[in-house]
Write a protein that holds these residues in place. Structure first.
Motif, short mmCIF file in Angstrom:
data_model
loop_
_atom_site.label_atom_id
_atom_site.label_comp_id
_atom_site.label_asym_id
_atom_site.label_seq_id
_atom_site.Cartn_x
_atom_site.Cartn_y
_atom_site.Cartn_z
N VAL A 71 -26.52 -19.75 21.61
CA VAL A 71 -26.17 -20.91 22.43
C VAL A 71 -25.46 -20.42 23.70
CG1 VAL A 71 -25.92 -22.49 20.47
CG2 VAL A 71 -23.93 -21.20 21.26
N PHE A 72 -25.37 -21.33 24.65
CA PHE A 72 -24.62 -20.99 25.86
C PHE A 72 -23.29 -21.70 25.76
CE2 PHE A 72 -23.27 -21.33 30.25
CZ PHE A 72 -23.48 -20.02 30.68
N CYS A 73 -22.20 -20.94 25.84
CA CYS A 73 -20.87 -21.55 25.76
C CYS A 73 -20.41 -21.94 27.15
CB CYS A 73 -19.87 -20.59 25.13
SG CYS A 73 -18.19 -21.29 25.16
N PRO A 74 -20.15 -23.25 27.35
CA PRO A 74 -19.75 -23.70 28.69
C PRO A 74 -18.36 -23.21 29.07
CG PRO A 74 -19.68 -25.52 27.12
CD PRO A 74 -20.24 -24.33 26.38
N ARG A 75 -17.52 -22.92 28.08
CA ARG A 75 -16.18 -22.45 28.41
C ARG A 75 -16.18 -20.96 28.76
NH1 ARG A 75 -11.03 -23.37 24.57
NH2 ARG A 75 -11.27 -25.50 25.29
N CYS A 76 -16.84 -20.15 27.92
CA CYS A 76 -16.89 -18.70 28.18
C CYS A 76 -17.91 -18.37 29.27
CB CYS A 76 -17.28 -17.94 26.92
SG CYS A 76 -16.27 -18.24 25.49
N GLN A 77 -18.81 -19.31 29.54
CA GLN A 77 -19.90 -19.06 30.48
C GLN A 77 -20.72 -17.84 30.03
OE1 GLN A 77 -20.89 -20.85 33.58
NE2 GLN A 77 -19.86 -22.35 32.29
N GLN A 78 -20.93 -17.77 28.72
CA GLN A 78 -21.64 -16.64 28.13
C GLN A 78 -22.61 -17.13 27.07
OE1 GLN A 78 -21.27 -13.24 28.27
NE2 GLN A 78 -19.58 -13.14 29.75
N PRO A 79 -23.74 -16.44 26.94
CA PRO A 79 -24.58 -16.74 25.77
C PRO A 79 -23.89 -16.16 24.54
CG PRO A 79 -25.66 -15.12 27.21
CD PRO A 79 -24.31 -15.41 27.81
N ARG A 80 -23.89 -16.91 23.46
CA ARG A 80 -23.25 -16.45 22.22
C ARG A 80 -24.22 -16.57 21.07
NH1 ARG A 80 -18.83 -13.77 23.90
NH2 ARG A 80 -17.28 -15.10 24.89
N ARG A 81 -24.29 -15.52 20.26
CA ARG A 81 -25.14 -15.54 19.08
C ARG A 81 -24.34 -16.08 17.91
NH1 ARG A 81 -29.46 -11.36 17.01
NH2 ARG A 81 -30.14 -11.71 19.13
N LEU A 82 -24.89 -17.04 17.21
CA LEU A 82 -24.17 -17.64 16.09
C LEU A 82 -24.50 -16.90 14.80
CD1 LEU A 82 -24.57 -21.46 16.78
CD2 LEU A 82 -22.95 -19.85 17.76
N PRO A 83 -23.46 -16.55 14.04
CA PRO A 83 -23.71 -15.89 12.75
C PRO A 83 -24.40 -16.83 11.76
CG PRO A 83 -21.34 -16.25 13.10
CD PRO A 83 -22.03 -16.69 14.35
N GLU A 84 -24.16 -18.13 11.91
CA GLU A 84 -24.80 -19.15 11.06
C GLU A 84 -25.32 -20.22 12.01
OE1 GLU A 84 -25.02 -19.22 7.74
OE2 GLU A 84 -23.89 -17.36 7.45
N PRO A 85 -26.43 -20.91 11.62
CA PRO A 85 -26.97 -21.94 12.53
C PRO A 85 -25.99 -23.09 12.79
CG PRO A 85 -28.47 -21.55 10.66
CD PRO A 85 -27.26 -20.71 10.43
N LEU A 86 -25.11 -23.34 11.82
CA LEU A 86 -24.15 -24.43 11.99
C LEU A 86 -22.74 -23.93 11.64
CD1 LEU A 86 -26.15 -27.34 10.33
CD2 LEU A 86 -25.56 -27.16 12.75
N PRO A 87 -21.69 -24.41 12.21
CA PRO A 87 -21.66 -25.41 13.29
C PRO A 87 -22.14 -24.82 14.60
CG PRO A 87 -19.48 -24.50 12.94
CD PRO A 87 -20.37 -23.88 11.90
N MET A 88 -22.65 -25.69 15.47
CA MET A 88 -23.13 -25.21 16.74
C MET A 88 -21.97 -25.16 17.73
SD MET A 88 -26.87 -26.10 17.98
CE MET A 88 -27.54 -25.81 16.38
N ALA A 89 -21.18 -24.11 17.57
CA ALA A 89 -20.01 -23.94 18.42
C ALA A 89 -19.84 -22.46 18.72
CB ALA A 89 -18.78 -24.48 17.71
N CYS A 90 -19.18 -22.17 19.83
CA CYS A 90 -18.98 -20.79 20.25
C CYS A 90 -18.14 -20.04 19.20
CB CYS A 90 -18.27 -20.79 21.60
SG CYS A 90 -17.80 -19.14 22.14
N PRO A 91 -18.63 -18.90 18.71
CA PRO A 91 -17.87 -18.16 17.70
C PRO A 91 -16.58 -17.54 18.28
CG PRO A 91 -19.90 -16.97 18.24
CD PRO A 91 -19.93 -18.27 19.00
N GLU A 92 -16.49 -17.43 19.59
CA GLU A 92 -15.32 -16.83 20.22
C GLU A 92 -14.22 -17.84 20.45
OE1 GLU A 92 -15.00 -13.52 20.91
OE2 GLU A 92 -16.96 -13.28 19.95
N CYS A 93 -14.56 -18.99 21.08
CA CYS A 93 -13.52 -19.95 21.45
C CYS A 93 -13.63 -21.27 20.72
CB CYS A 93 -13.54 -20.18 22.97
SG CYS A 93 -14.99 -21.10 23.51
#
Ligand SMILES: [Zn+2]
Length: 124
Positions: A71-93
């Protein structure tokens, strides 16, 4: 079962490509399957064997490479790979996002075949 029509489509693509390359048979079909593609891997493998029967693709291995959700994280302005499909949220922030970059694809990206008495009429 919609995996069957997907499998038939893959077999057709592989068969077409084998004919173009002058292959006698296809040994392996490599596909990328996004975890959000809505396709059950086991069902696809099963249907692939059925769809391939009686074609030059019969007996080929279906190699499925699973693609994680990115996904693309609007806060980090970075593409982030999710370890699990859900929840669809940035794993960093932890910011939730619905902007999916990868994970929905289903694509044939490589084939392995054997040359020999061509399939149909090879054009070379
Ligand atoms: Zn983030």
């Amino acid at each position: 079962m919609h995996e069957l029509s997907i499998a038939q489509n893959l077999v057709e693509l592989a068969e077409e490509e084998a004919r173009r390359r002058g292959w006698a048979r296809v040994c392996a079909v490599h596909v990328r399957l996004g975890v959000l593609a809505g396709v059950v891997k086991e069902a696809l493998s099963f249907c692939f064997d059925i769809a391939a029967a009686g074609t030059p693709v019969e007996g080929a291995r279906l190699v499925i490479e699973e693609v994680a959700v990115e996904v693309f994280c609007p806060r980090c302005q970075q593409p982030r790979r999710l370890p699990e499909p859900l929840p669809m949220a940035c794993p960093e922030c932890g910011t939730r996002t619905a902007e999916i970059l990868r994970g929905r694809e289903l694509e044939l990206f490589a084939l392995e075949g054997e040359e020999g008495e061509g399939v149909g009429t090879p054009d070379r």
